[in-house]
Design a protein around this motif. Sequence first.
Motif, mmCIF file in Angstrom:
data_model
loop_
_atom_site.group_PDB
_atom_site.id
_atom_site.type_symbol
_atom_site.label_atom_id
_atom_site.label_comp_id
_atom_site.label_asym_id
_atom_site.label_seq_id
_atom_site.Cartn_x
_atom_site.Cartn_y
_atom_site.Cartn_z
ATOM 1 N N THR A 182 10.034 3.735 -15.799
ATOM 2 C CA THR A 182 9.395 2.916 -14.766
ATOM 3 C C THR A 182 10.013 3.337 -13.438
ATOM 4 O O THR A 182 11.244 3.390 -13.315
ATOM 5 N N ALA A 183 9.170 3.662 -12.477
ATOM 6 C CA ALA A 183 9.708 4.112 -11.187
ATOM 7 C C ALA A 183 8.823 3.608 -10.054
ATOM 8 O O ALA A 183 7.590 3.549 -10.187
ATOM 9 N N VAL A 184 9.484 3.216 -8.960
ATOM 10 C CA VAL A 184 8.737 2.861 -7.747
ATOM 11 C C VAL A 184 8.707 4.106 -6.871
ATOM 12 O O VAL A 184 9.753 4.677 -6.560
ATOM 13 N N VAL A 185 7.501 4.557 -6.534
ATOM 14 C CA VAL A 185 7.367 5.810 -5.780
ATOM 15 C C VAL A 185 6.517 5.589 -4.527
ATOM 16 O O VAL A 185 5.695 4.665 -4.469
ATOM 17 N N ARG A 186 6.758 6.441 -3.537
ATOM 18 C CA ARG A 186 5.919 6.385 -2.333
ATOM 19 C C ARG A 186 4.588 7.038 -2.676
ATOM 20 O O ARG A 186 4.544 8.188 -3.124
ATOM 21 N N ARG A 187 3.510 6.297 -2.486
ATOM 22 C CA ARG A 187 2.194 6.749 -2.948
ATOM 23 C C ARG A 187 1.796 8.117 -2.370
ATOM 24 O O ARG A 187 1.325 8.986 -3.090
ATOM 25 N N ALA A 207 0.832 -1.216 0.000
ATOM 26 C CA ALA A 207 0.000 0.000 0.000
ATOM 27 C C ALA A 207 0.861 1.259 0.000
ATOM 28 O O ALA A 207 0.458 2.304 -0.499
ATOM 29 N N GLU A 208 2.074 1.142 0.549
ATOM 30 C CA GLU A 208 2.935 2.313 0.704
ATOM 31 C C GLU A 208 3.567 2.735 -0.622
ATOM 32 O O GLU A 208 3.799 3.903 -0.876
ATOM 33 N N TYR A 209 3.866 1.737 -1.443
ATOM 34 C CA TYR A 209 4.574 2.044 -2.688
ATOM 35 C C TYR A 209 3.712 1.691 -3.903
ATOM 36 O O TYR A 209 2.825 0.835 -3.840
ATOM 37 N N GLY A 210 3.985 2.355 -5.013
ATOM 38 C CA GLY A 210 3.306 2.057 -6.269
ATOM 39 C C GLY A 210 4.288 2.187 -7.412
ATOM 40 O O GLY A 210 5.363 2.776 -7.264
ATOM 41 N N GLY A 259 -3.374 13.291 -10.100
ATOM 42 C CA GLY A 259 -4.081 12.048 -10.437
ATOM 43 C C GLY A 259 -3.228 11.016 -11.144
ATOM 44 O O GLY A 259 -3.755 10.254 -11.947
ATOM 45 N N ALA A 260 -1.925 11.039 -10.875
ATOM 46 C CA ALA A 260 -1.054 10.069 -11.559
ATOM 47 C C ALA A 260 -1.471 8.649 -11.224
ATOM 48 O O ALA A 260 -1.779 8.339 -10.069
ATOM 49 N N GLU A 261 -1.488 7.823 -12.250
ATOM 50 C CA GLU A 261 -1.946 6.454 -12.036
ATOM 51 C C GLU A 261 -0.763 5.553 -11.657
ATOM 52 O O GLU A 261 0.248 5.524 -12.352
ATOM 53 N N LEU A 262 -0.900 4.882 -10.524
ATOM 54 C CA LEU A 262 0.181 3.989 -10.068
ATOM 55 C C LEU A 262 -0.352 2.565 -10.027
ATOM 56 O O LEU A 262 -1.465 2.328 -9.568
ATOM 57 N N SER A 263 0.464 1.626 -10.523
ATOM 58 C CA SER A 263 0.030 0.228 -10.406
ATOM 59 C C SER A 263 0.617 -0.377 -9.127
ATOM 60 O O SER A 263 1.615 0.111 -8.594
ATOM 61 N N PRO A 264 -0.041 -1.460 -8.642
ATOM 62 C CA PRO A 264 0.452 -2.072 -7.404
ATOM 63 C C PRO A 264 1.871 -2.605 -7.598
ATOM 64 O O PRO A 264 2.213 -3.069 -8.684
ATOM 65 N N VAL A 265 2.663 -2.540 -6.517
ATOM 66 C CA VAL A 265 4.041 -3.020 -6.613
ATOM 67 C C VAL A 265 4.144 -4.395 -5.949
ATOM 68 O O VAL A 265 3.564 -4.625 -4.884
#
Lengths: 277, 205
Positions: free
Chosen positions: A246-251, A215-218, A257-263
Amino acid sequence: MNAIEISGLTKKYPGFTLDNISFTVPGGCIVGLIGENGAGKSTTIRLLMDLIRPDSGQIRLLGRTADAALKNDIGVVLDEPGLPAYLNAKQIGRVLADAYTGWDRSAWEDLLRRFAVPADKKFSELSNGTKMKLSLAAALSHNAKLLILDEATNGLDPVVRDEVVDILMEFTRDEEHSILISSHIVSDLERLCDYIAFLHKGKLIVFEEKDALAAEYGVFRGTEEEFAALGGAEVLHKTQTPYGVTAVVRRESVSGGAELSPVGIEELFVMMVKEMD
Amino acid sequence: MKALLRKDLYTTVGSLRMIFLIMAIFAVVTVFAENTGFYVPYLVVLPSTLGSTLINLDTREKWDRFALTLPVSRRTVIGARYVFMLLLILFGTATGAACFALRTVRGFESGGIIEAVAVCMAAALTVPSVLLPVAYKFGADKGRYIVIFLIMGLMIGLMSLAGENFDLSGLPLRIPAWTLTLAAAGLFALSWAVSVRIYEKKEIG
């Protein structure tokens, strides 16, 4: 009651230090110990089993400091099983029946059948996968409350690995049962674990509930311009290719409204290692 | 302890059975051939040499690590090994005594069986007493060489001390045989205690 409590655990070797590790395995939970080869997973497990002595720190298993009798309640599978090469499964069963007060012969025979382990073949003649299955059967046949498994799914084919994961999940249905399992096959742990402890070069980098981590990262996937539009987002790791970013970011650091997929845990783990190296 | 004894028994029967075959051949030869009495001490001492082989197997197979995950203390691990060695020594001594007795019945020996067996048993107790602590401290392979070098060093030291007059024949060596066995039993007990101390501090990585 916590199944395992580790605080300030330190062990120094020339060229490697397991450095001030602290975490707990809550009762009824499965904790996955992940990390690259040489991160300190096996050292941690050897310290837990008193095979090696810490330079400092405390360990409590099932609410008390470990002694011989306590090991009746602990099932262990080590990275190399360590069962005698010239003994067959029948003989190993008799040895373990003498060792454990809670030995359950019918559970042992049942698991050997389920894992298709031949009863009359010497341990040295078994395949690596079958050796590991035999070790797992031993750990699961004496009514243990805590399982400590070091790379226990190594060498198993995907079908058996899946079955082992099911058996381990079945084991923790009892609220008194807990598991600490180390592996570098993160996909197994991802399915199995409630908590993740991530070791890197002897340090504990993360100890967190698996779902909280997810939940913390996307994962952000998009063009360079879209990535730039994220502004002050906290980026754990970024990979740039001609096709995009491609980047892993703290949600919580991502505005708009950037769309993040689950990590996935594996992805997160790989990104963290790359970022730290 | 029973589990560890059972494991040693299965391992000995399963992987070291050649020793028992050699013992059986020696036993038959000594009973049926007159000038073969010198084989009997081998019969008594041979099983006692298995200690460092068992330690070597434990290390190679990683059983030493697995054993400590069982509900047994390090003291019990060592205790089981020494009890197993004692059983092997008793087995060797009983076999040797039986062969001596049969040789006497057949007229190949003229008595002194008890003394001969006592001296052999002293030797059988001494071998693991020296080998086991060294093997636990340095590992079985390295330990074996260390013991060989120790014995060689001792011999060279004695010979150089004695100089050209190295002759033991004049010494009063009339010690009662059972005194030797008792002394060896004391050494075995001391060795057991030393091995416990070594193993309690040892890191099994």
